[in-house]
Design a protein around this motif. Structure first.
Motif, PDB file in Angstrom:
ATOM      1  N   PRO A 258      -8.399  -8.040  14.684  1.00 45.72           N
ATOM      2  CA  PRO A 258      -8.504  -6.673  14.152  1.00 45.72           C
ATOM      3  C   PRO A 258      -7.318  -5.812  14.594  1.00 45.72           C
ATOM      4  O   PRO A 258      -6.782  -5.972  15.695  1.00 45.72           O
ATOM      5  N   ALA A 259      -6.897  -4.914  13.706  1.00 46.52           N
ATOM      6  CA  ALA A 259      -5.789  -4.013  14.022  1.00 46.52           C
ATOM      7  C   ALA A 259      -6.205  -3.018  15.089  1.00 46.52           C
ATOM      8  O   ALA A 259      -7.375  -2.612  15.171  1.00 46.52           O
ATOM      9  N   GLU A 260      -5.243  -2.617  15.914  1.00 52.81           N
ATOM     10  CA  GLU A 260      -5.527  -1.653  16.977  1.00 52.81           C
ATOM     11  C   GLU A 260      -5.503  -0.223  16.463  1.00 52.81           C
ATOM     12  O   GLU A 260      -6.018   0.680  17.123  1.00 52.81           O
ATOM     13  N   GLU A 261      -4.871  -0.020  15.312  1.00 58.30           N
ATOM     14  CA  GLU A 261      -4.810   1.311  14.722  1.00 58.30           C
ATOM     15  C   GLU A 261      -5.244   1.226  13.256  1.00 58.30           C
ATOM     16  O   GLU A 261      -5.433   0.139  12.698  1.00 58.30           O
ATOM     17  N   VAL A 262      -5.381   2.376  12.637  1.00 58.51           N
ATOM     18  CA  VAL A 262      -5.787   2.433  11.236  1.00 58.51           C
ATOM     19  C   VAL A 262      -4.686   1.831  10.358  1.00 58.51           C
ATOM     20  O   VAL A 262      -3.511   2.153  10.513  1.00 58.51           O
ATOM     21  N   VAL A 263      -5.067   0.945   9.445  1.00 58.01           N
ATOM     22  CA  VAL A 263      -4.125   0.322   8.531  1.00 58.01           C
ATOM     23  C   VAL A 263      -4.107   1.125   7.229  1.00 58.01           C
ATOM     24  O   VAL A 263      -5.126   1.233   6.540  1.00 58.01           O
ATOM     25  N   ARG A 264      -2.954   1.692   6.910  1.00 58.70           N
ATOM     26  CA  ARG A 264      -2.834   2.517   5.710  1.00 58.70           C
ATOM     27  C   ARG A 264      -2.184   1.716   4.584  1.00 58.70           C
ATOM     28  O   ARG A 264      -1.678   0.608   4.790  1.00 58.70           O
ATOM     29  N   GLY A 265      -2.141   2.316   3.429  1.00 62.24           N
ATOM     30  CA  GLY A 265      -1.546   1.652   2.278  1.00 62.24           C
ATOM     31  C   GLY A 265      -0.068   1.378   2.458  1.00 62.24           C
ATOM     32  O   GLY A 265       0.448   0.363   1.984  1.00 62.24           O
ATOM     33  N   ASP A 266       0.632   2.305   3.143  1.00 63.95           N
ATOM     34  CA  ASP A 266       2.074   2.104   3.310  1.00 63.95           C
ATOM     35  C   ASP A 266       2.381   0.894   4.186  1.00 63.95           C
ATOM     36  O   ASP A 266       3.449   0.292   4.068  1.00 63.95           O
ATOM     37  N   HIS A 267       1.435   0.527   5.067  1.00 66.61           N
ATOM     38  CA  HIS A 267       1.638  -0.676   5.883  1.00 66.61           C
ATOM     39  C   HIS A 267       1.609  -1.923   4.998  1.00 66.61           C
ATOM     40  O   HIS A 267       2.442  -2.823   5.145  1.00 66.61           O
ATOM     41  N   TRP A 268       0.654  -1.976   4.067  1.00 68.28           N
ATOM     42  CA  TRP A 268       0.594  -3.115   3.148  1.00 68.28           C
ATOM     43  C   TRP A 268       1.811  -3.144   2.226  1.00 68.28           C
ATOM     44  O   TRP A 268       2.351  -4.223   1.926  1.00 68.28           O
ATOM     45  N   VAL A 269       2.253  -1.988   1.783  1.00 68.70           N
ATOM     46  CA  VAL A 269       3.435  -1.928   0.925  1.00 68.70           C
ATOM     47  C   VAL A 269       4.664  -2.440   1.670  1.00 68.70           C
ATOM     48  O   VAL A 269       5.475  -3.202   1.127  1.00 68.70           O
ATOM     49  N   ALA A 270       4.823  -2.020   2.936  1.00 68.97           N
ATOM     50  CA  ALA A 270       5.973  -2.460   3.725  1.00 68.97           C
ATOM     51  C   ALA A 270       5.949  -3.970   3.934  1.00 68.97           C
ATOM     52  O   ALA A 270       6.993  -4.634   3.848  1.00 68.97           O
ATOM     53  N   GLN A 271       4.770  -4.518   4.203  1.00 70.97           N
ATOM     54  CA  GLN A 271       4.666  -5.975   4.366  1.00 70.97           C
ATOM     55  C   GLN A 271       5.072  -6.700   3.084  1.00 70.97           C
ATOM     56  O   GLN A 271       5.809  -7.698   3.120  1.00 70.97           O
ATOM     57  N   THR A 272       4.594  -6.191   1.960  1.00 69.89           N
ATOM     58  CA  THR A 272       4.914  -6.825   0.680  1.00 69.89           C
ATOM     59  C   THR A 272       6.401  -6.754   0.386  1.00 69.89           C
ATOM     60  O   THR A 272       7.014  -7.748  -0.035  1.00 69.89           O
ATOM     61  N   LEU A 273       7.002  -5.582   0.605  1.00 71.30           N
ATOM     62  CA  LEU A 273       8.433  -5.441   0.354  1.00 71.30           C
ATOM     63  C   LEU A 273       9.254  -6.345   1.264  1.00 71.30           C
ATOM     64  O   LEU A 273      10.253  -6.928   0.833  1.00 71.30           O
ATOM     65  N   ALA A 274       8.852  -6.462   2.528  1.00 70.84           N
ATOM     66  CA  ALA A 274       9.571  -7.338   3.457  1.00 70.84           C
ATOM     67  C   ALA A 274       9.521  -8.783   2.979  1.00 70.84           C
ATOM     68  O   ALA A 274      10.536  -9.496   2.988  1.00 70.84           O
ATOM     69  N   ALA A 275       8.333  -9.237   2.534  1.00 72.52           N
ATOM     70  CA  ALA A 275       8.201 -10.613   2.061  1.00 72.52           C
ATOM     71  C   ALA A 275       9.008 -10.842   0.794  1.00 72.52           C
ATOM     72  O   ALA A 275       9.707 -11.860   0.657  1.00 72.52           O
ATOM     73  N   VAL A 276       8.942  -9.878  -0.134  1.00 67.11           N
ATOM     74  CA  VAL A 276       9.670 -10.027  -1.394  1.00 67.11           C
ATOM     75  C   VAL A 276      11.170 -10.056  -1.153  1.00 67.11           C
ATOM     76  O   VAL A 276      11.904 -10.897  -1.707  1.00 67.11           O
TER      77      VAL A 276
END
Length: 313
Positions: free
Chosen positions: A80-98
């Motif tokens: 589990p994440a230690e802090e709140v996971v926001r939409g921008d975190h998922w977007v950043a992960q996706t952009l990094a992978a792409v």
């Protein structure tokens, strides 16, 4: 709030994407030491890609830990994440992978495509050319029956050096030796590998002005480096003038006739190369050269350290 580590990596990526390449491309010191400049360009390319991907990844995984290794491990093991996971975190992960997949994929595709093109050109050349006895060299050399002065090499697992009959007829033996020495330098130092990352960078990010600037700068520098290496092996009263004359002769007859993926003695900025040979600037001082190399190493170390150390606060 954006972690300071991600912000620092983002700022570094922005600097390496535009102002730093612009400054080095306009500078005159790289012509005095092409090898040191090539090392700097490789560091800029590697550090730039690492920084932009790292900035996105650090921000995207920030809720899972205080350092990238820790956060990545927690994310992979589904802790589990230690802090709140926001939409921008998922977007950043996706952009990094792409972005990572695009850069690596384009690099691999460019390498495969270039190797395939070179193999095709080699196969075609072997059908229409014959072994060249006029210019004895260590590398496999073929003589192309063509009136224009043409000389190029096709690098790879089986390197090929091609001279045209027009080149052999037009140049004297000293000039011909200079051309061969230039092409040998390309093959011996594997200059095609120095160009490949920037070919991929330009293909992956065509809207980025720095991609074109970096590619052109590296292309010009490998030609200057080959000139310098060739001079070291030439004898005679004036090897610089001999090589300059050979470059001018090749440039006058090989426009558009060099196969794709080949490295030619007529490549790069011919006028600049000739002036550089005939009116050489003082070599870059040893202290300045070491400073350039230290800066190149630092460019690689900074994003690496930022990615591995605990996040800045």
């Amino acid at each position: 709030m954006l972690p300071a580590t991600a912000l620092a990596l983002g700022v570094l990526a922005a600097m390496l994407a535009w102002p730093v390449p612009a400054v080095i491309a306009r500078a005159r010191w790289p012509r005095r030491d092409p090898l040191a400049a090539l090392v700097c360009w490789q560091a800029i390319g590697l550090a730039g890609g690492l920084s932009i991907i790292g900035a996105l990844l650090v921000h995207g995984l920030a809720p899972w830990g205080h350092s990238l290794p820790e956060a990545w491990w927690h994310w992979v093991t589904r802790q589990p994440a230690e802090e709140v996971v926001r939409g921008d975190h998922w977007v950043a992960q996706t952009l990094a992978a792409v972005l990572a997949l695009e850069l690596l994929g384009v690099l691999l595709l460019s390498g495969v495509r270039t190797a395939r093109t070179r193999r095709r050109h080699r196969a075609l050349l072997e059908l229409v050319v014959r072994p060249g006895a006029e210019a004895p060299v260590e590398d496999e050399t073929l003589l192309l029956d063509h009136p224009a002065p043409v000389a190029f090499c096709i690098p790879g697992a089986r390197p090929l050096l091609v001279l045209s009959s027009g080149m052999v007829a037009e140049l004297d033996q000293a000039q011909l030796d200079a051309v061969v020495a230039h092409e040998r330098a390309h093959l011996r130092e594997h200059h095609h590998l120095l160009l490949l990352p920037f070919v991929a960078w330009r293909a992956a990010l065509p809207v980025l002005p720095a991609a074109d600037r970096a590619h052109d700068a590296v292309r010009d520098l490998v030609e200057m480096r080959a000139d310098d290496v060739a001079l070291g092996s030439l004898t005679g009263p004036d090897p610089r003038r001999t090589l300059a004359a050979a470059i001018v002769a090749a440039a006058g007859g090989s426009g558009g006739q060099v196969p794709e993926g080949a490295l030619a003695v007529s490549g790069g900025p011919v006028a600049v190369r000739v002036r550089r040979l005939l009116a050489p600037a003082d070599p870059l001082p040893a202290r300045a050269r070491w400073m350039a190399l230290v800066c190149a190493v630092a460019l690689l170390l900074v994003p690496t350290v930022l990615l591995l150390l605990p996040a800045l606060v």
